[in-house]
Write a protein that holds these residues in place. Structure first.
Motif, PDB file in Angstrom:
ATOM      1  N   TYR A  55       0.865  -1.176   0.000  1.00 32.79           N
ATOM      2  CA  TYR A  55       0.000   0.000   0.000  1.00 32.79           C
ATOM      3  C   TYR A  55       0.901   1.225   0.000  1.00 32.79           C
ATOM      4  CZ  TYR A  55       0.749  -0.298   5.095  1.00 32.79           C
ATOM      5  OH  TYR A  55       1.300  -0.403   6.353  1.00 32.79           O
ATOM      6  N   ALA A  56       0.608   2.127  -0.931  1.00 31.48           N
ATOM      7  CA  ALA A  56       1.437   3.322  -1.104  1.00 31.48           C
ATOM      8  C   ALA A  56       0.548   4.448  -1.628  1.00 31.48           C
ATOM      9  CB  ALA A  56       2.593   3.031  -2.063  1.00 31.48           C
ATOM     10  N   TYR A  57       1.131   5.436  -2.269  1.00 29.77           N
ATOM     11  CA  TYR A  57       0.395   6.609  -2.736  1.00 29.77           C
ATOM     12  C   TYR A  57       0.905   7.001  -4.111  1.00 29.77           C
ATOM     13  CZ  TYR A  57      -0.341   6.597   2.288  1.00 29.77           C
ATOM     14  OH  TYR A  57      -0.626   6.207   3.563  1.00 29.77           O
ATOM     15  N   ASP A  58       0.026   7.614  -4.904  1.00 31.22           N
ATOM     16  CA  ASP A  58       0.480   8.127  -6.195  1.00 31.22           C
ATOM     17  C   ASP A  58       0.948   9.573  -6.034  1.00 31.22           C
ATOM     18  OD1 ASP A  58      -1.801   9.739  -6.109  1.00 31.22           O
ATOM     19  OD2 ASP A  58      -2.927   8.527  -7.539  1.00 31.22           O
ATOM     20  N   ALA A  59       1.338  10.195  -7.155  1.00 30.45           N
ATOM     21  CA  ALA A  59       1.890  11.548  -7.091  1.00 30.45           C
ATOM     22  C   ALA A  59       0.895  12.574  -6.588  1.00 30.45           C
ATOM     23  CB  ALA A  59       2.420  11.960  -8.474  1.00 30.45           C
ATOM     24  N   SER A  60      -0.412  12.254  -6.664  1.00 27.81           N
ATOM     25  CA  SER A  60      -1.452  13.172  -6.188  1.00 27.81           C
ATOM     26  C   SER A  60      -1.830  12.915  -4.739  1.00 27.81           C
ATOM     27  CB  SER A  60      -2.700  13.047  -7.076  1.00 27.81           C
ATOM     28  OG  SER A  60      -2.392  13.368  -8.419  1.00 27.81           O
ATOM     29  N   GLY A  61      -1.198  11.916  -4.127  1.00 26.23           N
ATOM     30  CA  GLY A  61      -1.495  11.604  -2.731  1.00 26.23           C
ATOM     31  C   GLY A  61      -2.582  10.579  -2.533  1.00 26.23           C
ATOM     32  N   ASN A  62      -3.107  10.020  -3.616  1.00 26.75           N
ATOM     33  CA  ASN A  62      -4.160   9.014  -3.495  1.00 26.75           C
ATOM     34  C   ASN A  62      -3.572   7.657  -3.120  1.00 26.75           C
ATOM     35  OD1 ASN A  62      -6.261  10.811  -4.440  1.00 26.75           O
ATOM     36  ND2 ASN A  62      -5.350  10.590  -6.482  1.00 26.75           N
ATOM     37  N   ALA A  63      -4.272   6.962  -2.227  1.00 28.43           N
ATOM     38  CA  ALA A  63      -3.828   5.629  -1.830  1.00 28.43           C
ATOM     39  C   ALA A  63      -3.865   4.701  -3.035  1.00 28.43           C
ATOM     40  CB  ALA A  63      -4.723   5.095  -0.720  1.00 28.43           C
ATOM     41  N   THR A  64      -2.842   3.864  -3.169  1.00 28.30           N
ATOM     42  CA  THR A  64      -2.722   2.973  -4.314  1.00 28.30           C
ATOM     43  C   THR A  64      -2.322   1.585  -3.833  1.00 28.30           C
ATOM     44  OG1 THR A  64      -1.988   4.817  -5.694  1.00 28.30           O
ATOM     45  CG2 THR A  64      -1.596   2.612  -6.542  1.00 28.30           C
ATOM     46  N   PHE A  65      -2.946   0.562  -4.450  1.00 32.26           N
ATOM     47  CA  PHE A  65      -2.672  -0.823  -4.099  1.00 32.26           C
ATOM     48  C   PHE A  65      -1.833  -1.467  -5.196  1.00 32.26           C
ATOM     49  CE2 PHE A  65      -4.093  -5.255  -4.868  1.00 32.26           C
ATOM     50  CZ  PHE A  65      -3.561  -5.849  -3.736  1.00 32.26           C
ATOM     51  N   TYR A  66      -0.741  -2.105  -4.795  1.00 34.69           N
ATOM     52  CA  TYR A  66       0.143  -2.777  -5.743  1.00 34.69           C
ATOM     53  C   TYR A  66       0.239  -4.266  -5.402  1.00 34.69           C
ATOM     54  CZ  TYR A  66       1.945   1.850  -7.100  1.00 34.69           C
ATOM     55  OH  TYR A  66       2.073   3.143  -7.545  1.00 34.69           O
ATOM     56  N   LEU A  67       0.552  -5.053  -6.417  1.00 36.19           N
ATOM     57  CA  LEU A  67       0.742  -6.489  -6.215  1.00 36.19           C
ATOM     58  C   LEU A  67       1.802  -6.986  -7.182  1.00 36.19           C
ATOM     59  CD1 LEU A  67      -0.241  -9.229  -4.957  1.00 36.19           C
ATOM     60  CD2 LEU A  67      -1.761  -9.412  -6.933  1.00 36.19           C
ATOM     61  N   THR A  68       2.711  -7.811  -6.672  1.00 36.25           N
ATOM     62  CA  THR A  68       3.681  -8.479  -7.527  1.00 36.25           C
ATOM     63  C   THR A  68       3.828  -9.912  -7.053  1.00 36.25           C
ATOM     64  OG1 THR A  68       5.925  -8.386  -8.445  1.00 36.25           O
ATOM     65  CG2 THR A  68       5.676  -7.805  -6.121  1.00 36.25           C
ATOM     66  N   SER A  69       4.057 -10.830  -7.969  1.00 38.80           N
ATOM     67  CA  SER A  69       4.232 -12.236  -7.600  1.00 38.80           C
ATOM     68  C   SER A  69       5.064 -12.929  -8.659  1.00 38.80           C
ATOM     69  CB  SER A  69       2.880 -12.941  -7.444  1.00 38.80           C
ATOM     70  OG  SER A  69       2.194 -12.996  -8.691  1.00 38.80           O
ATOM     71  N   GLY A  70       5.787 -13.953  -8.223  1.00 39.09           N
ATOM     72  CA  GLY A  70       6.623 -14.700  -9.150  1.00 39.09           C
ATOM     73  C   GLY A  70       7.610 -15.577  -8.409  1.00 39.09           C
ATOM     74  N   THR A  71       8.609 -16.039  -9.094  1.00 41.07           N
ATOM     75  CA  THR A  71       9.569 -16.992  -8.549  1.00 41.07           C
ATOM     76  C   THR A  71      10.558 -16.329  -7.600  1.00 41.07           C
ATOM     77  OG1 THR A  71       9.420 -18.342 -10.547  1.00 41.07           O
ATOM     78  CG2 THR A  71      11.334 -18.685  -9.137  1.00 41.07           C
ATOM     79  N   PHE A  72      10.727 -16.941  -6.445  1.00 39.85           N
ATOM     80  CA  PHE A  72      11.709 -16.500  -5.449  1.00 39.85           C
ATOM     81  C   PHE A  72      12.856 -17.495  -5.473  1.00 39.85           C
ATOM     82  CE2 PHE A  72      13.316 -16.514  -1.014  1.00 39.85           C
ATOM     83  CZ  PHE A  72      13.681 -15.177  -0.919  1.00 39.85           C
ATOM     84  N   SER A  73      14.078 -17.017  -5.730  1.00 36.92           N
ATOM     85  CA  SER A  73      15.216 -17.920  -5.872  1.00 36.92           C
ATOM     86  C   SER A  73      16.478 -17.256  -5.344  1.00 36.92           C
ATOM     87  CB  SER A  73      15.401 -18.293  -7.350  1.00 36.92           C
ATOM     88  OG  SER A  73      16.526 -19.124  -7.536  1.00 36.92           O
ATOM     89  N   ASN A  74      17.286 -18.049  -4.626  1.00 36.50           N
ATOM     90  CA  ASN A  74      18.576 -17.569  -4.106  1.00 36.50           C
ATOM     91  C   ASN A  74      18.416 -16.285  -3.284  1.00 36.50           C
ATOM     92  OD1 ASN A  74      20.048 -19.676  -5.367  1.00 36.50           O
ATOM     93  ND2 ASN A  74      20.038 -18.541  -7.296  1.00 36.50           N
ATOM     94  N   ASN A  75      17.367 -16.238  -2.484  1.00 38.14           N
ATOM     95  CA  ASN A  75      17.104 -15.109  -1.591  1.00 38.14           C
ATOM     96  C   ASN A  75      16.801 -13.815  -2.326  1.00 38.14           C
ATOM     97  OD1 ASN A  75      17.829 -16.967   0.419  1.00 38.14           O
ATOM     98  ND2 ASN A  75      19.938 -16.244   0.441  1.00 38.14           N
ATOM     99  N   GLN A  76      16.390 -13.913  -3.600  1.00 36.89           N
ATOM    100  CA  GLN A  76      16.141 -12.718  -4.389  1.00 36.89           C
ATOM    101  C   GLN A  76      14.843 -12.837  -5.181  1.00 36.89           C
ATOM    102  OE1 GLN A  76      19.601 -10.989  -6.477  1.00 36.89           O
ATOM    103  NE2 GLN A  76      20.831 -12.635  -5.591  1.00 36.89           N
ATOM    104  N   TYR A  77      14.292 -11.663  -5.523  1.00 38.38           N
ATOM    105  CA  TYR A  77      13.067 -11.620  -6.322  1.00 38.38           C
ATOM    106  C   TYR A  77      13.086 -10.379  -7.203  1.00 38.38           C
ATOM    107  CZ  TYR A  77       8.263 -10.872  -7.729  1.00 38.38           C
ATOM    108  OH  TYR A  77       7.139 -10.653  -8.482  1.00 38.38           O
TER     109      TYR A  77
END
Length: 277
Positions: A55-77
C-alpha cells in the motif's frame, strides 16, 4: 556463566549455506518507520513463489494498491509492480478489480528472514525489515508456550516449555521468566558480550546445568545455538512461539486453554463408573 562467543561467526562455522525465505507478514521500509501513516508491505513466500502486496500513494497523494508475484530464488526476487482499480468498495455489490497497468519493476533481496532490501521503480535501494509491533525486549514478551528444537544428529530432543513465572533480572538480563518448576528459564540479554540475544538455561534433576540456549526471534519464530557446556554452544537451534502471554495459540491448531467449559463432577464420576463396570 557462558563465555563470550562470536554469535554471527558461528553461523559460518556450522556451514550454513542454505537459502531461506523471508518471514511472512507485515514489512516496512526501515527508514520510513516513524509512527505515522506511510508505505507498508505484506510479503508471503510459499515454496518457490513470492507474493508481495504494497500500500502506497500516487503523485497526487491518493492511496494505491500494488501487487507483484513470481519466482523466489537464491534469496532474491524481481517482478512487475502491478496496480489495480475499480474493485469492490465498502457497501458495494459485486465488483471485480481491473488491471491498471504497472509502475515498472520491483526487486528484493534478503540477508535474513527478517531483513532485506527493496528497489522500487525510480528509487534507490532501501532496507526493509519485518515489522514487530507487539513484542519488545522485556519479560512479558517471553511468556507463553515455546518449542526449542536443537538441530543435532545425535539424539535430538526438543524442549516444550511454558514460561509463566517472572523471577527478576539475571546478571546480564532485564527479567527472567521461568516454568512453574523453575527448571527452565529465559532472559533478554541487555548487557555483556551477547546483548540483544535471548538466553535460556535448563536444569536437570540435580539442579545442575543441562543445556544452554541463545537465540534471536521475530514475532513467533527464531533461530540460534544450543549446547550442554559453556564451550560447546554451537549446535543450531530452531525456536517457535506456540502461544502468547494470554495462552492464545499462534498457529493453526492451539487455542486459548480457557475456552473450553469445565465439566461437572457428576460427568467425571459417570465416566469413571462406565470404565469400572
Amino acid at each position: 556463566m557462558f563465555k563470550k562467543w562470536a554469535a554471527l561467526g558461528l553461523l559460518a562455522a556450522v556451514g550454513v549455506a542454505h537459502a531461506f525465505a523471508p518471514q511472512s507478514g507485515t514489512w516496512v521500509v526501515t527508514s520510513e518507520l516513524n509512527g505515522k501513516p506511510g508505505r507498508g508491505l505484506a510479503i508471503d513466500v510459499q515454496d518457490k513463489t513470492l507474493v508481495m502486496q504494497m500500500y502506497a500513494y500516487d503523485a497526487s497523494g491518493n492511496a494505491t494498491f500494488y501487487l507483484t508475484s513470481g519466482t523466489f530464488s537464491n534469496n532474491q526476487y524481481s517482478g512487475t509492480l502491478n496496480k489495480y482499480r475499480g474493485g469492490r468498495y465498502l457497501g458495494s455489490g459485486d465488483l471485480t478489480g481491473q488491471d491498471n497497468g504497472n509502475d515498472g519493476t520491483v526487486s528484493m533481496r534478503f540477508e535474513s528472514g527478517t531483513k532485506g532490501y527493496v528497489k522500487f521503480p525510480g528509487e534507490q535501494e532501501k532496507e526493509i525489515t519485518r515489522f514487530n509491533f507487539a513484542y519488545g525486549p522485556n519479560p512479558q514478551s517471553l511468556k507463553g508456550l515455546w518449542l526449542l528444537t536443537p538441530l543435532i544428529s545425535s539424539a535430538p530432543q526438543s524442549d516444550f516449555v511454558d514460561l509463566v513465572e517472572e523471577l527478576g533480572p539475571s546478571e546480564y538480563g532485564n527479567g527472567m521468566v521461568a516454568t512453574k518448576d523453575n527448571r527452565f528459564g529465559c532472559d533478554n540479554l541487555v548487557r555483556g558480550p551477547n546483548a540483544g540475544w535471548v538466553m535460556c538455561v535448563k536444569l536437570n534433576a540435580s539442579n545442575q546445568l543441562a543445556r544452554g540456549y541463545f537465540f534471536k526471534y521475530a514475532v513467533n519464530d527464531g533461530e540460534g545455538f544450543t549446547g550442554v557446556t559453556s564451550t560447546t554452544i554451537d549446535d543450531m537451534l530452531i525456536v517457535r512461539r506456540l502461544t502468547n502471554s494470554s495462552d492464545d495459540g499462534t498457529g493453526v491448531v492451539l487455542k486459548n486453554a480457557d475456552t473450553q467449559e469445565p465439566a461437572s463432577p457428576a460427568a467425571l464420576r459417570k465416566a469413571f463408573e462406565q470404565i469400572a463396570q
